[in-house]
Design a protein around this motif. Structure first.
Motif, short mmCIF file in Angstrom:
data_model
loop_
_atom_site.label_atom_id
_atom_site.label_comp_id
_atom_site.label_asym_id
_atom_site.label_seq_id
_atom_site.Cartn_x
_atom_site.Cartn_y
_atom_site.Cartn_z
N LYS A 139 0.63 -1.32 0.02
CA LYS A 139 0.07 -0.19 0.00
C LYS A 139 0.72 1.20 0.09
O LYS A 139 1.82 1.39 0.71
CB LYS A 139 -0.97 -0.07 1.21
N SER A 165 -3.65 -1.32 -2.14
CA SER A 165 -4.41 -0.07 -2.18
C SER A 165 -3.42 1.16 -2.39
O SER A 165 -2.09 1.19 -1.87
CB SER A 165 -5.34 -0.03 -1.04
N HIS A 185 -7.83 -12.38 0.21
CA HIS A 185 -7.98 -10.83 0.52
C HIS A 185 -7.14 -10.12 -0.42
O HIS A 185 -6.34 -9.94 -0.24
CB HIS A 185 -7.65 -10.60 1.91
N ASN A 187 -6.89 -6.41 -1.87
CA ASN A 187 -7.23 -4.77 -1.66
C ASN A 187 -6.59 -4.03 -2.86
O ASN A 187 -5.60 -3.85 -3.00
CB ASN A 187 -7.04 -4.22 -0.39
N SER A 189 -8.03 -0.91 -3.49
CA SER A 189 -8.81 0.38 -3.65
C SER A 189 -7.97 1.52 -3.71
O SER A 189 -6.77 1.38 -3.51
CB SER A 189 -9.62 0.54 -2.04
N PHE A 190 -8.50 2.51 -3.73
CA PHE A 190 -7.63 4.00 -3.95
C PHE A 190 -6.68 3.76 -4.99
O PHE A 190 -5.46 4.30 -4.87
CB PHE A 190 -6.99 4.42 -3.01
N VAL A 209 -12.69 -11.95 -0.58
CA VAL A 209 -12.86 -10.42 -0.36
C VAL A 209 -12.21 -9.70 -1.29
O VAL A 209 -10.98 -9.87 -1.57
CB VAL A 209 -12.48 -9.89 1.16
N ASP A 211 -11.66 -5.61 -2.71
CA ASP A 211 -11.98 -4.38 -2.71
C ASP A 211 -11.40 -3.30 -3.99
O ASP A 211 -10.48 -3.35 -4.14
CB ASP A 211 -11.32 -3.74 -1.22
N TYR A 233 -16.66 -4.94 -2.66
CA TYR A 233 -16.72 -3.48 -2.71
C TYR A 233 -16.46 -2.97 -3.94
O TYR A 233 -15.28 -3.20 -4.45
CB TYR A 233 -15.56 -3.09 -1.56
C1 NAG Z 1 -8.47 -1.56 1.52
O1 NAG Z 1 -7.51 -0.50 1.69
C2 NAG Z 1 -8.14 0.74 2.16
C3 NAG Z 1 -7.05 1.80 2.20
O2 NAG Z 1 -5.69 1.14 2.44
C4 NAG Z 1 -8.83 0.59 3.41
O3 NAG Z 1 -9.35 1.73 4.00
C5 NAG Z 1 -9.93 -0.62 3.30
O4 NAG Z 1 -10.55 -1.00 4.60
C6 NAG Z 1 -9.29 -1.75 2.84
N1 NAG Z 1 -10.31 -2.83 2.47
C7 NAG Z 1 -10.55 -4.03 3.14
C8 NAG Z 1 -11.91 -4.69 2.62
O5 NAG Z 1 -9.81 -4.20 3.94
#
Ligand code: NAG
Ligand code: NAG
Ligand code: NAG
Length: 433
Positions: A139, A165, A185, A187, A189-190, A209, A211, A233
């Motif tokens: 991240k 992320s 899992h 991630n 996102s962003f 999961v 995201d 998500y």
């Molecule tokens: C994915 O990363 C973002 C930012 O780092 C965080 O806010 C979010 O909770 C994470 N998503 C999950 C599903 O853990």
């Protein structure tokens, strides 16, 4: 000095010598299981010759480390977690983690690792071979893109949790996150992803999961066959449309979150509603148009529709703005209002057109008559007398004649001193004496 005092001081003294011994430039703290070197101004991984085998966590976060070279540890196989977040890391030396055969967690977040340095060719030699890695956190690195086969079998077959992320990702190439047979899992996102390609996440058969929130998707046309996916998500994208039945292959999906997008109308076939597993669909913060197309939502009383608890705030029509669609009676969810307004506007437009055509036609048809009216009015109006002295050139003895020509002011020729040929003009002639 009393011997008991000596006994009290001894452990403190030994701790101090340990702390000084670990590194010449910074002071780390440690207890039985954790070596804590956070915020100690480190520029390199320190040499730690006396670290006991009970220490499983190494924390080097919040320093200025640029290069991760192999750790010089007496018991590398005891280490389970390594934290290197918030440094300036741009290079990871070949085999840096090779000796840590039990390493499960590697946190490299908020460093300066770039996407091409993660690519397999470099990567398999640089970061090295992981036997037990479960959690990799990247991240906050400016990766840019993930190339094909970035995470292939080498060293990642045990990975369960991958955090990518805030990595400025705009492209996921096909098979870039592939072959992670145990990944649960992911991630993403962003980032700046705008096109979802099913193939880039193919083969993640254990993924539970995913995201994908805070990206730039506007349309979702395909979806990978993620047979174990339970939670998806897609919040805070720019989604306006989803291809029909796209969530169908996700037959283990329990929770789908589509908050904060640009959806206006919800059609039943967009959501996996016939799945008996899905329990939770989140649709808040979209600009819903509460009209007859949303009636099915309110009417369907037989099914226990999962999103009933959520507020679907209407954005349109204006009379329902801010209202929850579930608080509106189904007979009030009409499309009539829109049509009636349209019809009214159309009628008005047609009437105005007819009136314009009528006026133009009237003017054209009556132009002659109007002209005539204008000319005759003028005729009866102003007259002008023009005195015209005619000299025939034979001297003054002759009888001078003055012609008075009476004409309408319309007749410009006279005023311009030309001879008039107007027939209607009246000529008076009389002698001077
Ligand atoms: C994915 O990363 C973002 C930012 O780092 C965080 O806010 C979010 O909770 C994470 N998503 C999950 C599903 O853990
Ligand atoms: C070591 O310190 C950490 C906090 O810094 C604490 O959570 C942990 O329980 C301590 N371990 C032992 C064995 O004292
Ligand atoms: C990324 O890293 C590679 C290898 O370390 C380097 O060659 C390349 O110039 C870097 N790219 C950027 C944009 O910094």
């Amino acid at each position: 000095m009393d011997i008991s005092i000596m006994f009290k001081i001894l452990p403190i003294l030994s701790l101090i010598t340990f702390v000084i011994g670990t590194t010449s430039t910074s002071i780390c703290r440690r207890n039985e299981t954790i070596l804590d070197c956070r915020n100690t101004g480190l520029k390199d991984i320190p040499y730690i010759p006396e670290l006991p085998g009970t220490v499983t966590h190494l924390d080097f976060s919040f320093n200025q480390i640029r290069v991760v070279s192999p750790f010089n540890l007496p018991h590398p196989s005891s280490v389970v977690e390594v934290y290197l977040a918030h440094n300036n890391i741009n290079t990871i030396v070949r085999g840096a983690f090779d000796d840590m055969t039990k390493l499960e967690v590697l946190d490299l977040s908020y460093n300066q690792i770039n996407g091409s340095s993660l690519h397999i060719e470099t990567y398999k030699y640089e970061i090295g071979h992981f036997e037990n890695i479960k959690r990799l956190i990247l991240k906050g690195n400016h990766l840019g893109k993930l190339e094909r086969l970035t995470f292939t079998a080498y060293g990642f077959s045990t990975l369960e949790h991958l955090d990518l992320s805030s990595c400025s990702l705009d492209t996921l190439e096909h098979l870039s996150i592939d072959n992670l047979a145990r990944l649960k899992h992911l991630n993403l996102s962003f980032n700046h992803l705008s096109k979802f390609e099913a193939l880039s996440l193919e083969g993640l058969s254990e993924l539970e999961v995913l995201d994908l929130s805070h990206n730039e998707f506007s349309i979702l046309n395909e979806m990978s066959r993620l047979v174990s996916l339970k939670t998806l998500y897609l919040d805070s994208n720019k989604l306006e449309a989803i291809k029909e039945n796209i969530f169908k292959p996700l037959f283990n999906l329990k929770m789908l979150s589509l908050k904060g997008n640009m959806f206006r109308t919800l059609y039943p076939y967009l959501l996996p509603l016939d799945s008996h597993i899905i329990k939770d669909i989140r649709l808040d913060d979209n600009p819903w148009h509460c009209d007859c197309r949303m009636r099915w939502l309110v009417e369907d009383k037989t099914d226990d529709i999962i999103f009933r608890d959520f507020k679907l705030k209407c954005e349109f029509p204006s009379r329902y703005r801010g209202k929850n669609v579930f608080d509106i009676r189904s007979k009030d969810l009409t499309c009539y209002a829109d049509y009636s307004r349209l019809i009214l506007l159309l009628t008005l437009f047609i009437i105005v057109c007819f009136m314009l055509v009528g006026i133009v036609w009237f003017i054209r048809a009556n132009r002659k008559y109007l002209k005539h009216l204008r000319c005759c009015d003028k005729k009866g109006g102003e007259y002008a007398a023009v005195y015209h002295h005619e000299d025939d050139g034979n001297g003054e003895g002759k009888d001078d004649q003055v012609n008075i020509i009476i004409t309408t002011t319309e007749d410009d020729s006279l005023l311009n001193n030309e001879e008039t040929t107007a027939t209607e003009d009246v000529k008076l002639q009389y002698s001077d004496d």
